[in-house]
Design a protein around this motif. Structure first.
Motif, mmCIF file in Angstrom:
data_model
loop_
_atom_site.group_PDB
_atom_site.id
_atom_site.type_symbol
_atom_site.label_atom_id
_atom_site.label_comp_id
_atom_site.label_asym_id
_atom_site.label_seq_id
_atom_site.Cartn_x
_atom_site.Cartn_y
_atom_site.Cartn_z
ATOM 1 N N LYS A 24 0.827 -1.212 0.000
ATOM 2 C CA LYS A 24 0.000 0.000 0.000
ATOM 3 C C LYS A 24 0.865 1.267 0.000
ATOM 4 C CE LYS A 24 -4.186 1.720 2.022
ATOM 5 N NZ LYS A 24 -4.713 2.014 3.322
ATOM 6 N N ARG A 25 1.942 1.203 0.788
ATOM 7 C CA ARG A 25 2.852 2.372 0.840
ATOM 8 C C ARG A 25 3.447 2.663 -0.527
ATOM 9 N NH1 ARG A 25 7.220 1.651 5.540
ATOM 10 N NH2 ARG A 25 6.102 0.005 6.607
ATOM 11 N N LEU A 26 3.846 1.574 -1.222
ATOM 12 C CA LEU A 26 4.456 1.764 -2.542
ATOM 13 C C LEU A 26 3.452 2.390 -3.501
ATOM 14 C CD1 LEU A 26 6.469 -1.546 -2.884
ATOM 15 C CD2 LEU A 26 7.406 0.729 -2.851
ATOM 16 N N LYS A 27 2.199 1.912 -3.398
ATOM 17 C CA LYS A 27 1.152 2.438 -4.289
ATOM 18 C C LYS A 27 0.923 3.926 -4.006
ATOM 19 C CE LYS A 27 -3.500 1.499 -5.720
ATOM 20 N NZ LYS A 27 -4.775 1.190 -5.161
ATOM 21 N N ASN A 28 0.824 4.279 -2.726
ATOM 22 C CA ASN A 28 0.640 5.692 -2.368
ATOM 23 C C ASN A 28 1.812 6.526 -2.875
ATOM 24 O OD1 ASN A 28 -1.733 5.142 -1.098
ATOM 25 N ND2 ASN A 28 -0.853 4.945 0.946
ATOM 26 N N GLY A 29 3.019 5.994 -2.729
ATOM 27 C CA GLY A 29 4.224 6.697 -3.183
ATOM 28 C C GLY A 29 4.181 6.936 -4.688
ATOM 29 N N ARG A 30 3.746 5.906 -5.437
ATOM 30 C CA ARG A 30 3.666 6.052 -6.899
ATOM 31 C C ARG A 30 2.657 7.137 -7.272
ATOM 32 N NH1 ARG A 30 4.809 0.251 -7.188
ATOM 33 N NH2 ARG A 30 2.657 -0.226 -6.711
ATOM 34 N N ASN A 31 1.518 7.174 -6.549
ATOM 35 C CA ASN A 31 0.492 8.173 -6.855
ATOM 36 C C ASN A 31 0.996 9.586 -6.581
ATOM 37 O OD1 ASN A 31 -1.297 6.321 -7.754
ATOM 38 N ND2 ASN A 31 -2.282 6.009 -5.763
ATOM 39 N N ILE A 32 1.709 9.756 -5.466
ATOM 40 C CA ILE A 32 2.221 11.103 -5.154
ATOM 41 C C ILE A 32 3.269 11.509 -6.184
ATOM 42 C CG2 ILE A 32 3.267 12.578 -3.380
ATOM 43 C CD1 ILE A 32 2.247 10.649 -1.270
ATOM 44 N N GLN A 33 4.098 10.529 -6.581
ATOM 45 C CA GLN A 33 5.150 10.803 -7.576
ATOM 46 C C GLN A 33 4.534 11.357 -8.865
ATOM 47 O OE1 GLN A 33 8.545 10.187 -7.352
ATOM 48 N NE2 GLN A 33 8.992 10.687 -9.468
ATOM 49 N N ARG A 34 3.412 10.758 -9.294
ATOM 50 C CA ARG A 34 2.745 11.204 -10.533
ATOM 51 C C ARG A 34 2.346 12.668 -10.421
ATOM 52 N NH1 ARG A 34 0.410 5.926 -10.248
ATOM 53 N NH2 ARG A 34 1.205 4.634 -11.938
ATOM 54 N N LEU A 35 1.906 13.053 -9.227
ATOM 55 C CA LEU A 35 1.434 14.415 -8.985
ATOM 56 C C LEU A 35 2.570 15.431 -9.040
ATOM 57 C CD1 LEU A 35 -1.341 15.595 -7.869
ATOM 58 C CD2 LEU A 35 -0.202 15.581 -5.661
ATOM 59 N N PHE A 36 3.740 15.007 -8.496
ATOM 60 C CA PHE A 36 4.812 15.983 -8.324
ATOM 61 C C PHE A 36 5.659 16.227 -9.564
ATOM 62 C CE2 PHE A 36 3.737 15.890 -3.942
ATOM 63 C CZ PHE A 36 4.182 17.104 -3.458
ATOM 64 N N GLY A 37 5.472 15.411 -10.615
ATOM 65 C CA GLY A 37 6.329 15.582 -11.789
ATOM 66 C C GLY A 37 6.035 16.864 -12.566
ATOM 67 N N LYS A 38 4.782 17.275 -12.546
ATOM 68 C CA LYS A 38 4.373 18.316 -13.503
ATOM 69 C C LYS A 38 4.423 19.696 -12.864
ATOM 70 C CE LYS A 38 1.487 14.706 -15.315
ATOM 71 N NZ LYS A 38 0.975 13.816 -14.282
ATOM 72 N N GLU A 39 5.092 20.613 -13.546
ATOM 73 C CA GLU A 39 5.364 21.940 -12.971
ATOM 74 C C GLU A 39 4.078 22.685 -12.583
ATOM 75 O OE1 GLU A 39 7.863 24.254 -15.490
ATOM 76 O OE2 GLU A 39 7.989 25.901 -14.061
ATOM 77 N N LYS A 40 3.133 22.790 -13.550
ATOM 78 C CA LYS A 40 1.922 23.590 -13.281
ATOM 79 C C LYS A 40 1.084 22.938 -12.188
ATOM 80 C CE LYS A 40 1.477 26.146 -17.504
ATOM 81 N NZ LYS A 40 1.267 25.945 -18.901
ATOM 82 N N LEU A 41 1.007 21.596 -12.265
ATOM 83 C CA LEU A 41 0.188 20.868 -11.290
ATOM 84 C C LEU A 41 0.766 21.027 -9.876
ATOM 85 C CD1 LEU A 41 -2.286 19.017 -11.089
ATOM 86 C CD2 LEU A 41 -0.770 17.062 -11.377
ATOM 87 N N THR A 42 2.102 20.955 -9.765
ATOM 88 C CA THR A 42 2.733 21.102 -8.438
ATOM 89 C C THR A 42 2.505 22.519 -7.908
ATOM 90 O OG1 THR A 42 4.449 19.659 -9.305
ATOM 91 C CG2 THR A 42 4.842 20.587 -7.137
ATOM 92 N N ASN A 43 2.646 23.525 -8.785
ATOM 93 C CA ASN A 43 2.388 24.916 -8.372
ATOM 94 C C ASN A 43 0.962 25.047 -7.827
ATOM 95 O OD1 ASN A 43 4.900 25.807 -9.138
ATOM 96 N ND2 ASN A 43 4.252 26.516 -11.156
#
Ligand SMILES: Cc1cc2nc3c(=O)[nH]c(=O)nc-3n(C[C@H](O)[C@H](O)[C@H](O)COP(=O)(O)OP(=O)(O)OC[C@H]3O[C@@H](n4cnc5c(N)ncnc54)[C@H](O)[C@@H]3O)c2cc1C
Length: 410
Positions: free
Chosen positions: A366-385
């Motif tokens: 479960k931790r790995l899955k949560n980590g993968r989901n957060i990683q997807r979010l943080f890659g994109k500049e506009k989305l992270t902003n």
């Protein structure tokens, strides 16, 4: 304690007597053909491999550990250890409280445009370099009678009639159990054609990592995670008033900057004002950074060819969770429990493999899955902003995200 002498090329076989149960003694004699025989062979002397070897040797099993590098050596890692592992490390014989390491209790996350949030870390962590930590554990392994082979790369593992033949540059040993703790990606992963080594067009494949040690002016109790386009950079304090600066980004990001780390930093990382300030005002202690490539966060198997996989070799959590090291230690503890039962003939090999894989999944999937989901979010500049701006008034969301990627004391 008097230390050991050298056998083979680079192996230290300690002089301290090795306690092997009567049950085991018969099984671990040197074979007729002169091939040394062990209860367990551990391939890869990072945190997972070192801690498993120590546990096994402390329990009386004749254990050999192979590490392709020579200790001490630097590794790409953010060097923030979650406090989950504190008790476990102390139980191995590492007296962390005496080391006076920086204790980290706060998190600061910045977006590429310079906005930021702060949060308290529920559990927190401590900072220590891998150069220091891995070497300390290696010393404990040697003290505890692990036959420790440095500069020894394992090239082949063959399973035949309940025993393994482990082949390395310069020789071969035989073992009843083999543990694979060879990290993110090794020659054996490629040789075994593990799924994640096959070229894929996945967002979770093909990252690079870059690390420096620096002297800088930054609160000792805070870990910072500064985001930039297609990556993020962690900064936190380690031993001797030094700081670790480590970032992860896509291989494509480097390629787009003519494969030049300097260009990548100037063109991309510097756009985050926090990173620009750190890079311009800190003293960099390495001539060149330590780097790795081909990092994959894809799912991996926990058993391969009857080998128990642990640490990053069993599945890698995204580094922004700051938790991979604790998972490596925890997996070693789980593996040890099952190997012990098998060597005591309380469970079969099949049961050992199934129980280990099940416990691993229960603890980490479960931790790995949560980590993968957060990683997807943080890659994109506009989305992270947008994300940092949006959650700023709601710090409990950050707490929830951190809890979803962390475990408990073990
Ligand atoms: C950029 C980045 C930042 C990170 N930051 C953090 C952080 O701040 N906190 C955290 O908890 N985790 C962090 N992690 C994750 C953490 O580094 C790993 O989860 C951890 O190192 C896993 O330990 P391990 O023992 O599985 O592997 P490793 O430490 O990689 O050890 C594997 C060892 O196997 C050896 N080896 C490989 N092949 C062979 C072979 N054939 N024969 C012999 N030896 C072999 C290698 O030389 C290596 O020493 C980060 C990871 C990255 C990429």
């Amino acid at each position: 304690m008097e230390m050991g002498f050298q056998i083979f090329n680079h192996c230290f076989k300690p002089t301290k007597s090795i306690k092997i149960s009567l049950l085991e003694r018969e099984k671990h004699k040197t074979g007729k053909d002169g091939i040394s025989s062990f209860a367990v062979a551990v391939i890869g002397g990072g945190l997972a491999g070192l801690s498993l070897s120590i546990l096994l040797s402390k329990a009386g099993y004749k254990t050999i550990l192979f590490e392709k590098e020579k200790y001490p050596f630097h590794k790409v890692c953010g060097e923030y250890v979650s406090l989950e592992s504190w008790n476990f490390l102390e139980s191995l014989g590492l007296n962390i409280s005496q080391l006076k390491l920086p204790i980290i209790k706060k998190l600061m996350v910045s977006s590429p445009d310079g906005n930021f949030i702060k949060a308290n870390l529920d559990l927190g962590g401590f900072g220590v370099s891998r150069y220091f930590l891995d070497n300390k554990l290696k010393e404990i392994a040697v003290e505890n009678a692990v036959t420790t082979c440095e500069e020894t790369k394992v090239n082949e593992v063959l399973f035949n009639e309940e025993r393994f033949a482990v082949k390395y540059n310069g020789g071969e040993v035989s073992a009843l159990v083999v543990a694979g703790s060879f990290g993110k990606r090794s020659n054996l992963d490629v040789k075994w054609k593990r799924d994640f080594t096959k070229p894929k067009n996945s967002k979770l494949n093909n990252y690079i990592g870059v690390k420096y040690h620096i002297k800088t002016n930054y609160p000792a109790d805070t870990i910072a995670l500064h985001n930039f386009q297609n990556g993020y950079c962690g900064v936190s304090k380690i031993e001797n008033d030094k700081y670790c600066l480590c970032y992860l980004t896509t291989a494509q990001n480097l390629k787009d900057n003519h494969n030049s780390i300097k260009e990548l930093e100037k063109n991309v990382l510097y756009k985050n004002p926090f990173l620009k300030k750190i890079f311009s005002e800190s003293e960099f202690l390495f001539k060149e950074p330590v780097t790795i490539s081909q990092i994959s966060f894809d799912k991996k198997s926990q058993i391969e060819n009857h080998v128990l996989m642990l640490g990053d070799a069993a599945g890698m959590i995204t580094p922004l969770c700051g938790n991979g090291m604790s998972m490596a230690f925890h997996a070693a503890k789980i593996a040890f429990g099952n190997i012990h039962l098998f060597l005591q003939e309380k469970i079969s090999r099949k049961e050992m493999e199934n129980r280990y894989a099940d416990e691993w999944q229960k603890e980490f999937a479960k931790r790995l899955k949560n980590g993968r989901n957060i990683q997807r979010l943080f890659g994109k500049e506009k989305l992270t902003n947008f994300f940092i701006k949006a959650i700023k008034p709601f710090p409990f969301i950050v707490d929830k995200l951190i809890k979803g990627t962390h475990g408990h004391l073990f």
